[in-house]
Structures are given as C-alpha cells and as structure tokens.
Write a protein that holds these residues in place. Structure first.
Motif, PDB file in Angstrom:
ATOM      1  N   GLY A  37       0.773  -1.234   0.000  1.00 21.41           N
ATOM      2  CA  GLY A  37       0.000   0.000   0.000  1.00 21.41           C
ATOM      3  C   GLY A  37       0.805   1.285   0.000  1.00 21.41           C
ATOM      4  N   LYS A  38       2.126   1.199  -0.064  1.00 22.05           N
ATOM      5  CA  LYS A  38       2.925   2.434  -0.137  1.00 22.05           C
ATOM      6  C   LYS A  38       4.139   2.230  -1.043  1.00 22.05           C
ATOM      7  CE  LYS A  38       4.990   1.524   4.422  1.00 22.05           C
ATOM      8  NZ  LYS A  38       5.224   2.112   5.747  1.00 22.05           N
ATOM      9  N   ARG A  39       4.709   3.356  -1.438  1.00 20.06           N
ATOM     10  CA  ARG A  39       5.875   3.289  -2.323  1.00 20.06           C
ATOM     11  C   ARG A  39       7.065   2.676  -1.574  1.00 20.06           C
ATOM     12  NH1 ARG A  39       7.064   9.102  -4.038  1.00 20.06           N
ATOM     13  NH2 ARG A  39       6.707   9.324  -1.831  1.00 20.06           N
ATOM     14  N   LEU A  40       7.950   2.016  -2.330  1.00 21.49           N
ATOM     15  CA  LEU A  40       9.137   1.414  -1.715  1.00 21.49           C
ATOM     16  C   LEU A  40       9.956   2.435  -0.939  1.00 21.49           C
ATOM     17  CD1 LEU A  40      10.821  -1.082  -4.231  1.00 21.49           C
ATOM     18  CD2 LEU A  40       9.876  -1.570  -1.978  1.00 21.49           C
ATOM     19  N   ILE A  41      10.059   3.632  -1.460  1.00 25.06           N
ATOM     20  CA  ILE A  41      10.883   4.678  -0.832  1.00 25.06           C
ATOM     21  C   ILE A  41      10.355   5.029   0.559  1.00 25.06           C
ATOM     22  CG2 ILE A  41       9.648   6.676  -1.781  1.00 25.06           C
ATOM     23  CD1 ILE A  41      13.466   6.364  -1.626  1.00 25.06           C
ATOM     24  N   GLU A  42       9.130   4.708   0.849  1.00 21.69           N
ATOM     25  CA  GLU A  42       8.555   5.005   2.160  1.00 21.69           C
ATOM     26  C   GLU A  42       8.938   3.963   3.217  1.00 21.69           C
ATOM     27  OE1 GLU A  42       4.349   5.752   1.708  1.00 21.69           O
ATOM     28  OE2 GLU A  42       4.721   6.954  -0.090  1.00 21.69           O
ATOM     29  N   HIS A  43       9.573   2.883   2.804  1.00 19.98           N
ATOM     30  CA  HIS A  43      10.026   1.856   3.745  1.00 19.98           C
ATOM     31  C   HIS A  43      11.425   2.240   4.260  1.00 19.98           C
ATOM     32  CE1 HIS A  43       6.788  -0.977   2.840  1.00 19.98           C
ATOM     33  NE2 HIS A  43       6.942  -0.640   1.563  1.00 19.98           N
ATOM     34  N   PRO A  44      11.619   2.305   5.567  1.00 21.30           N
ATOM     35  CA  PRO A  44      12.917   2.713   6.125  1.00 21.30           C
ATOM     36  C   PRO A  44      14.104   1.866   5.640  1.00 21.30           C
ATOM     37  CG  PRO A  44      11.265   2.678   7.855  1.00 21.30           C
ATOM     38  CD  PRO A  44      10.624   2.080   6.633  1.00 21.30           C
ATOM     39  N   VAL A  45      13.894   0.582   5.465  1.00 23.52           N
ATOM     40  CA  VAL A  45      15.008  -0.281   5.048  1.00 23.52           C
ATOM     41  C   VAL A  45      15.489   0.077   3.637  1.00 23.52           C
ATOM     42  CG1 VAL A  45      13.617  -2.194   4.135  1.00 23.52           C
ATOM     43  CG2 VAL A  45      15.878  -2.644   5.088  1.00 23.52           C
TER      44      VAL A  45
END
Length: 162
Positions: A37-45
């Motif tokens: 449900g969100k863009r990859l860039i929004e994942h901290p890792v």
C-alpha cells in the motif's frame, strides 16, 4: 607499478559512474514501485540501502577528484611515483562500491533485476558485468598489497630523514 596509474584511474572513474547509475535507477524505481500500500521509498530499510549506496559513492568520488587534481598538477614523474599506491587503493574502493551498489540495487528491484529488458535492464546488465571491472588493471588483492607497499616505502623514506 606506476605505469598503470592512468589505466587504474580510468577504472575508478567508470566503476564509480556505474555505481551511481545503480543508485539512480534504484532511487527512481523505489519512487514508482508500490508494496503493502505504499511506495518502496517510504520503507525505512529501502531508504537505508539508498543512503548507504550514495554515502559510499560520494566518498569514492571525492577520492577520485583528489587523485585527478594531483594527476593534473604534479609533473609526470612525481605523480607516477606518488600516486601509484593511492590509485591502486582507489581502484579497489571503486570496484567494491560498484559491486555493493549493483547488489543493493538488485535487491531493491527484486525479480525485475534478473530479467533482461524491462524496468531492471540497466541494473541486470551492470550486476552481471561488475566483476569485469575488479580484475583488469590488477586484482583487488594485488592492488591492496601495492597500496600498502607504497605506503611502507614512503614511511621508510620519512623515517630516514629524522
């Protein structure tokens, strides 16, 4: 071993540029790709992977710029001797950074980085070709040994002046 300085410098420039391409492609892809449900860039890792990639690329670029300046301002004989070790170590650094960035970009792209063509085409090709930059001009182990031997010579020269 100083007669290979310009060849090794060329590998430094190429490897650093290709590492940057891996970073740029992964950065753009992370903005487009959505997971959970969100863009990859929004994942901290993913942001951590990208930060580590650009940190290493920029540090290598700074070293490359320093060597380039010295090559351009020192006379040929002086630069041949003074820059052999540091150029060898820069080659190791740049190819290791390129290899790291290709691997991390492939991780970000996932399966898209293993298919020829498509969104991950550049990353797939660079990941496949990365080892071709580590071997020519001297393997990493030989370059690291050369760098340390050059430093030892300089240290001994400085010690004899004291």
């Amino acid at each position: 071993m100083h007669n290979f300085n310009h060849e090794r410098w060329g590998f430094v420039v190429q490897a650093n540029r290709f590492a940057r391409v891996c970073y740029e492609e992964a950065f753009k892809y992370a903005h487009r790709r959505r997971t959970f449900g969100k863009r990859l860039i929004e994942h901290p890792v993913i942001r951590a992977k990208l930060a580590d990639m650009i940190r290493q690329i920029d540090a290598t670029h700074a070293q490359m710029e320093t060597i380039t300046y010295q090559m351009c301002t020192m006379d040929r004989e002086e630069s041949a001797k003074a820059l052999a070790g540091i150029t060898a170590l820069a080659k190791v650094q740049s190819t290791k950074v390129f290899e790291y960035c290709a691997r991390e970009a492939a991780q970000i792209f996932g399966g898209a980085s293993y298919v020829r063509g498509g969104q991950g085409e550049k990353v797939e090709r660079l990941y496949r070709d990365v080892r071709a930059y580590a071997i020519p001009g001297g393997s990493e182990e030989i370059m690291m040994d050369l760098g340390v031997r050059q430093a030892m010579k300089e240290w001994e020269k400085q010690q004899s002046k004291m």
